[in-house]
Design a protein around this motif. Sequence first.
Motif, PDB file in Angstrom:
ATOM      1  N   UNK A 133       4.867  29.402 -14.888  1.00  0.00           N
ATOM      2  CA  UNK A 133       4.793  28.924 -16.251  1.00  0.00           C
ATOM      3  C   UNK A 133       4.957  27.434 -16.400  1.00  0.00           C
ATOM      4  N   UNK A 134       5.305  26.748 -15.301  1.00  0.00           N
ATOM      5  CA  UNK A 134       5.497  25.309 -15.346  1.00  0.00           C
ATOM      6  C   UNK A 134       4.204  24.565 -15.111  1.00  0.00           C
ATOM      7  N   UNK A 135       4.265  23.246 -15.140  1.00  0.00           N
ATOM      8  CA  UNK A 135       3.053  22.443 -14.964  1.00  0.00           C
ATOM      9  C   UNK A 135       2.599  22.417 -13.513  1.00  0.00           C
ATOM     10  N   UNK A 136       1.344  22.026 -13.310  1.00  0.00           N
ATOM     11  CA  UNK A 136       0.869  21.690 -11.981  1.00  0.00           C
ATOM     12  C   UNK A 136       1.088  20.208 -11.753  1.00  0.00           C
ATOM     13  N   UNK A 137       1.226  19.820 -10.475  1.00  0.00           N
ATOM     14  CA  UNK A 137       1.349  18.423 -10.139  1.00  0.00           C
ATOM     15  C   UNK A 137       0.230  18.035  -9.187  1.00  0.00           C
ATOM     16  N   UNK A 138      -0.349  16.865  -9.426  1.00  0.00           N
ATOM     17  CA  UNK A 138      -1.373  16.313  -8.554  1.00  0.00           C
ATOM     18  C   UNK A 138      -0.929  14.929  -8.114  1.00  0.00           C
ATOM     19  N   UNK A 139      -1.240  14.557  -6.865  1.00  0.00           N
ATOM     20  CA  UNK A 139      -0.812  13.266  -6.338  1.00  0.00           C
ATOM     21  C   UNK A 139      -1.982  12.550  -5.683  1.00  0.00           C
ATOM     22  N   UNK A 140      -1.870  11.225  -5.599  1.00  0.00           N
ATOM     23  CA  UNK A 140      -2.914  10.420  -4.985  1.00  0.00           C
ATOM     24  C   UNK A 140      -2.515   8.964  -4.974  1.00  0.00           C
ATOM     25  N   UNK A 141      -3.443   8.102  -5.429  1.00  0.00           N
ATOM     26  CA  UNK A 141      -3.178   6.667  -5.435  1.00  0.00           C
ATOM     27  C   UNK A 141      -3.957   5.992  -6.556  1.00  0.00           C
ATOM     28  N   UNK A 142      -3.503   4.792  -6.924  1.00  0.00           N
ATOM     29  CA  UNK A 142      -4.217   3.946  -7.874  1.00  0.00           C
ATOM     30  C   UNK A 142      -4.129   2.509  -7.391  1.00  0.00           C
ATOM     31  N   UNK A 143      -5.124   1.686  -7.758  1.00  0.00           N
ATOM     32  CA  UNK A 143      -5.169   0.311  -7.276  1.00  0.00           C
ATOM     33  C   UNK A 143      -5.309  -0.678  -8.431  1.00  0.00           C
ATOM     34  N   UNK A 144      -5.033  -1.934  -8.113  1.00  0.00           N
ATOM     35  CA  UNK A 144      -5.227  -3.000  -9.080  1.00  0.00           C
ATOM     36  C   UNK A 144      -3.982  -3.418  -9.823  1.00  0.00           C
ATOM     37  N   UNK A 145      -2.854  -2.827  -9.482  1.00  0.00           N
ATOM     38  CA  UNK A 145      -1.609  -3.168 -10.168  1.00  0.00           C
ATOM     39  C   UNK A 145      -0.602  -3.741  -9.196  1.00  0.00           C
ATOM     40  N   UNK A 146       0.677  -3.447  -9.437  1.00  0.00           N
ATOM     41  CA  UNK A 146       1.761  -3.890  -8.571  1.00  0.00           C
ATOM     42  C   UNK A 146       2.573  -2.685  -8.140  1.00  0.00           C
ATOM     43  N   UNK A 192       0.847  -1.187   0.000  1.00  0.00           N
ATOM     44  CA  UNK A 192       0.000   0.000   0.000  1.00  0.00           C
ATOM     45  C   UNK A 192       0.886   1.241   0.000  1.00  0.00           C
ATOM     46  N   UNK A 193       0.623   2.159  -0.941  1.00  0.00           N
ATOM     47  CA  UNK A 193       1.342   3.432  -1.021  1.00  0.00           C
ATOM     48  C   UNK A 193       0.334   4.518  -1.376  1.00  0.00           C
ATOM     49  N   UNK A 194       0.360   5.621  -0.654  1.00  0.00           N
ATOM     50  CA  UNK A 194      -0.572   6.726  -0.913  1.00  0.00           C
ATOM     51  C   UNK A 194       0.147   8.056  -0.736  1.00  0.00           C
ATOM     52  N   UNK A 195      -0.071   8.976  -1.684  1.00  0.00           N
ATOM     53  CA  UNK A 195       0.441  10.336  -1.571  1.00  0.00           C
ATOM     54  C   UNK A 195      -0.725  11.276  -1.290  1.00  0.00           C
ATOM     55  N   UNK A 196      -0.583  12.082  -0.229  1.00  0.00           N
ATOM     56  CA  UNK A 196      -1.654  12.977   0.201  1.00  0.00           C
ATOM     57  C   UNK A 196      -1.316  14.455   0.050  1.00  0.00           C
ATOM     58  N   UNK A 197      -0.033  14.789  -0.137  1.00  0.00           N
ATOM     59  CA  UNK A 197       0.354  16.190  -0.238  1.00  0.00           C
ATOM     60  C   UNK A 197       1.498  16.379  -1.203  1.00  0.00           C
ATOM     61  N   UNK A 198       1.577  17.568  -1.828  1.00  0.00           N
ATOM     62  CA  UNK A 198       2.652  17.877  -2.757  1.00  0.00           C
ATOM     63  C   UNK A 198       2.950  19.369  -2.693  1.00  0.00           C
ATOM     64  N   UNK A 199       4.220  19.718  -2.839  1.00  0.00           N
ATOM     65  CA  UNK A 199       4.633  21.122  -2.823  1.00  0.00           C
ATOM     66  C   UNK A 199       5.845  21.296  -3.723  1.00  0.00           C
ATOM     67  N   UNK A 234      -0.394  -3.543  -5.003  1.00  0.00           N
ATOM     68  CA  UNK A 234      -1.855  -3.445  -5.118  1.00  0.00           C
ATOM     69  C   UNK A 234      -2.400  -2.025  -4.988  1.00  0.00           C
ATOM     70  N   UNK A 235      -1.816  -1.224  -4.097  1.00  0.00           N
ATOM     71  CA  UNK A 235      -2.140   0.209  -4.018  1.00  0.00           C
ATOM     72  C   UNK A 235      -0.850   0.980  -4.220  1.00  0.00           C
ATOM     73  N   UNK A 236      -0.806   1.779  -5.284  1.00  0.00           N
ATOM     74  CA  UNK A 236       0.431   2.452  -5.687  1.00  0.00           C
ATOM     75  C   UNK A 236       0.251   3.954  -5.688  1.00  0.00           C
ATOM     76  N   UNK A 237       1.360   4.656  -5.584  1.00  0.00           N
ATOM     77  CA  UNK A 237       1.315   6.112  -5.692  1.00  0.00           C
ATOM     78  C   UNK A 237       0.882   6.513  -7.092  1.00  0.00           C
TER      79      UNK A 237
END
Length: 377
Positions: A352-365, A41-48, A367-370
Amino acid sequence: MKSFSWIAALAATALLGIGTAAQAATGFQAQGSSNVTGSDYNELDGVADIGATNDVAVGFYRLSGQPNFHAFAEHWNGRTWAAVTIPAPPGDDTRLHAVTATTTNAWAVGSDANHSLIEHRNSAPAWSVVPSPANEPVGGELDAITAVSANDIWAVGHSRSGTVGNAFEPLIEHWNGTAWSVVPGAPITDTGFGFLNGVAASSTSDVWAVGRNGRHPTPIVEHWNGTAWTQVSQPVSGFDSSLNSVAVISGTDAWAVGEQNLNQTVTEHWNGTAWTLVPSPSVTAGNAQDTLSSVSAIGSSDVWAVGAALQNFSVNQTLAEHWDGTAWQIVPSANPGPGSNQLNSLAPTAPGGPLRAVGLSTGGTPPTATLVETTVG
């Protein structure tokens, strides 16, 4: 549920003369990210963002077969994301939920067993645990953080010090350059279900915090004027509604996002006098339950929000929206995992650069990935 420090980036944008130009991006695409070796299990909740090649994301992971979660961070060096081990009390269940940055440093907040977890990253860079306030209420957990300056930082969340219901009540803490302290919030009816989810500031006397209160909650908004926190009325009154994040452009221009009635996005705007509900689109297919978890403002006509749409009460799909100064619209976002995908936090990078968003996805390797996504276009 999250916030970020956008002040340095916004100031630099203004100096470059592009503060009012809308981001040309058209949506989000997935970006490769790291997971902890041996984890399930891996989850990202914040980014800066600290610089063009110096972004940081925080969250928590669990090793396969182990019961506890552990706080960790990821670092972007301009090319790749890499997981970073950070100090935390051994044996405890530790999680980081939000991160903010000053010119060269970063602060992250979350929870550690029965109190908050506060971590500082210096310019070396090296992470260290910073003591929580000695008088912090029992069960303290910090879910959002924002930096006005290196000596003026706010974090909000909740504790278990209430006297009714499940005893949850809002928690506000402040860093003055030397130590963290608990600051009394506005008087809020003690329902046993009081939470502050987001915080943002335009100056030392203009700080906003948002959240929810009640078993079937309604949103709450608090404002710091440099002296005290007061509750400010807001327009959403339906049950099962919440404000999860706030972004402040100026004293007369701020946005808060969340959900209402379990199935609709919420976007509220502050014009210097009052908060008003601004129409925002929601996903309707698959009995979707939509929520916006994080908001980021590049300028008055360039505001972004991310979250998730729960499809058929079982699988989340990412949700991203953009305000162009006239209306909110849904923009494309990636769903790389075969199971659920959700975005928890959003932050701008260099002007002028991109925005970044973080979270999680499931069903792969694993099982819970960043999950990390960045704007394209």
